[in-house]
Write an enzyme that holds these catalytic residues in place. Sequence first.
Site, short mmCIF file in Angstrom:
data_model
loop_
_atom_site.label_atom_id
_atom_site.label_comp_id
_atom_site.label_asym_id
_atom_site.label_seq_id
_atom_site.Cartn_x
_atom_site.Cartn_y
_atom_site.Cartn_z
N HIS A 27 0.83 -1.22 0.00
CA HIS A 27 0.00 0.00 0.00
C HIS A 27 0.86 1.27 0.00
O HIS A 27 0.67 2.13 -0.87
CB HIS A 27 -0.95 -0.02 1.19
CG HIS A 27 -1.69 1.26 1.40
ND1 HIS A 27 -2.58 1.77 0.47
CD2 HIS A 27 -1.66 2.16 2.43
CE1 HIS A 27 -3.08 2.91 0.93
NE2 HIS A 27 -2.54 3.17 2.11
N HIS A 68 3.33 7.40 5.41
CA HIS A 68 2.13 8.08 5.89
C HIS A 68 1.34 7.31 6.95
O HIS A 68 0.56 7.89 7.69
CB HIS A 68 1.21 8.42 4.71
CG HIS A 68 0.50 7.24 4.11
ND1 HIS A 68 1.08 6.43 3.17
CD2 HIS A 68 -0.74 6.74 4.33
CE1 HIS A 68 0.23 5.48 2.82
NE2 HIS A 68 -0.89 5.64 3.50
N GLU A 109 0.47 5.95 12.89
CA GLU A 109 -0.74 5.28 13.38
C GLU A 109 -0.52 3.79 13.65
O GLU A 109 -1.08 3.24 14.60
CB GLU A 109 -1.86 5.43 12.35
CG GLU A 109 -2.61 6.76 12.42
CD GLU A 109 -3.86 6.73 11.58
OE1 GLU A 109 -4.96 6.77 12.16
OE2 GLU A 109 -3.73 6.67 10.35
N ASP A 110 0.28 3.14 12.82
CA ASP A 110 0.36 1.67 12.87
C ASP A 110 1.57 1.14 13.62
O ASP A 110 1.67 -0.08 13.84
CB ASP A 110 0.39 1.11 11.44
CG ASP A 110 -0.90 1.40 10.69
OD1 ASP A 110 -1.89 1.78 11.35
OD2 ASP A 110 -0.91 1.27 9.45
N ASP A 161 -22.22 13.70 -24.83
CA ASP A 161 -20.77 13.53 -24.89
C ASP A 161 -20.31 12.14 -24.44
O ASP A 161 -19.34 11.99 -23.73
CB ASP A 161 -20.06 14.61 -24.07
CG ASP A 161 -20.66 14.75 -22.68
OD1 ASP A 161 -21.62 14.03 -22.38
OD2 ASP A 161 -20.16 15.59 -21.91
#
Length: 765
Positions: free
Chosen positions: A73, A97, A101-102, A285
């Site tokens: 990821h 990123h 948190e992890d 379109d």
Amino acid sequence: MDAMSSTRALLYAQKAPTEYNTPLPQWLADCIDIANDPSQDNQDAKLIAEAFQFAYNLHEGQYRRSGEPYIAHPVAVAGLIRDLGGGSAMIAAGFLHDIVEDTDITCEEIQEKFGEGVRHLVEGVTKLSKFKFSSKTERQAENFRRMFLAMAKDIRVVVVKLADRLHNMRTLEHLKPEKQKQIALETREIFAPLANRLGIGRFKWELEDLSFKYLEPEAFQEIRELVADRRADREARIENVIQILHQRFDQAGIEIEELKGRPKHLYGIYQKMQQQQKEFEEIYDLAGVRVILKTREDCYRALAVIHDAFKPIPGRFKDYIGLPKPNRYQSLHTTVIGTYGKPIEMQIRTMEMHHIAEYGIAAHWLYKETGGSSDFKPTAEDEKFTWLRQLLEWQNDLKDAQEYMESIRDNLFEDDVFVFTPQGDVVALSRGATPVDFAYHIHTEVGHHMKGARVNGRWTVLDAPLHNGDIVEIITSKNCHPSLDWLNFVVTPSARNRIRQWYKRSHREENIARGRSMLEKVIGKSGSDSLMKSERMQRVAERCNHQSVDDLLAAIGYGEITTNSVASKLREESLQEEQVEKADGIGNLEEETVHSLPTTTSRQSTSHSYSKSPIAGVEGLMYHRAGCCCPLPGEPIVGVVTRTKGVTIHRQDCSNVENIDSDRVIPVDWNPINGNGNGRTPTYTVDLEVEVIDRVGVFRDILARLSDQHINVSNASVKTGKGKPALISLSIEVKDHQQMQYSFNQIKQMSDVLKLRRVNQCSDL
């Protein structure tokens, strides 16, 4: 780095329980090779390689719901950021990123290892990841979007978050259906519009289509099958059109950068079908052609060639080059009838315009990693690159001032603070707002009975300013009431007005007594008791928009209405009664207390319906028309009491009225005017600016249209410039708003008129 240099471009993920593995992306493998090459000193490559290795080690042993190693990821997110043109700090943030948190890694450790710039980005993304969108209301969605942008002081944080969300949406099939719908709703309501605001078209379209797939699976499948069924026919039509255009452009000497068919994303088709209530076959379109050229001038030349080769559909041409969208999108759009009699949408743009349409704000990064160092140090110029700064830069591109102001009004949120209710709803308040402002925003009664407040679970003082992301809980009690001291620190007009209203109601008897005393000073005490109970006084109260005399006296007591205004209305009622009695032959009236009212030199009338004064509600007072909004008869108005210039008459929608204390605002209205005594109806000057195509006779044609309506032009001037539209300034005299609007419509219908606006400059009444 040694471990990674030995693997080179082999596997970056060891076998997971599902036997999943994947090769290292080529761009990352090349970056690692460069970073490990002693002959090269590439700090950007080293930063990216070190960030990858750091994330790889920390996420080792973690797996996604799909069974693939979790590191897949961050690698995918970093790749999306790289494709957008992000620098090394952004790509590194893509790898890192999720680690705050992890894992047990802190932001301070990230700064120590990768520099302040990377820490800044990772911390910003982590902060935004804490908020979960739950409400389905449009207002809540808008508050979330604005909160995201307001909290992300560096706009790159939002771009990293968008890349994170896009990859999560690509792998959403591995979650439970309930979770899929929750994430898809959040994506459609929050993240796709964010990508649109930032102009990142390639993210917006894919986010919308992926959300559509999970939120309306049946409609998604139906439209996908319809598009697939007609693909061969559509591609044949497009190829035929492309061949014709190649030939025509060659003949015209127009050099083409790119000419190819343009796929329409599925959610866009679905939206048009829903909004326009049309069937699939009626959408214009579905088939599109994109023409990319070298210069802006080539775009307009190509448009002429296309309209010569194919019949254009009226009303389907839009020039976003001359007038870009607020997100800086530029292109010429036109829809023509192709060789098979089917509509085909054309998009014509330069390569630079195409780059902006695809990558949006990412096409104009002002942040630059300096000196080859991985430690990001933005300059003073870079630090200001926020959404507000982008809006200010776009001011030069937006020729229409009205459109620019609407864009500012929609997007200028620097002065807002976004806080949460205990249930998780977002509330937008003015910056500096306090728990008291929050309480009154929730409900008037919550504010009136507020006892205290807890912010983020802790008790706080009532005048403490709230900050972005605070969770605010209001504690109420039936025995608690507002304090006038709150007026010293609340910042929202609604809270201030409700506190004052409560004070007015709770001190009603005191205000009635004060109002009676103030009125008696003007009309005299003698006979005031009988006057206060008379029908005449009741009529005056109703004219002042109050149901009873006591309501009127209370309004005088707390300053909502002036004694001079009430006395003037009393005088008018007295004179009207005299007129009626004389007409009935009653003769001389008995002496009444109202005769002791002081005389004034103000305009008076025998009837409200035939007043010579244009404004009802300011009798006996000095007043003038506001120059900021120039109200005309027929437009809703309010009066604002000034300290030295009497009453200023504003339009009700005037922006300057919003910030004025309600105590200074008085109700007024336009009197019906039947001439001014000499048979002539008064007129009002309105200043206009008309932008027109510069041709001989256009000024004369505009004047002719005004003359046909018997409208006098008191002043006129024309400014011209070579190769530019002409700007005509006019001062016209109109009777009311209806006549002005009719004049506007007559001028707008002229094909040479590009823009028309009302200039807010006027003389006093």
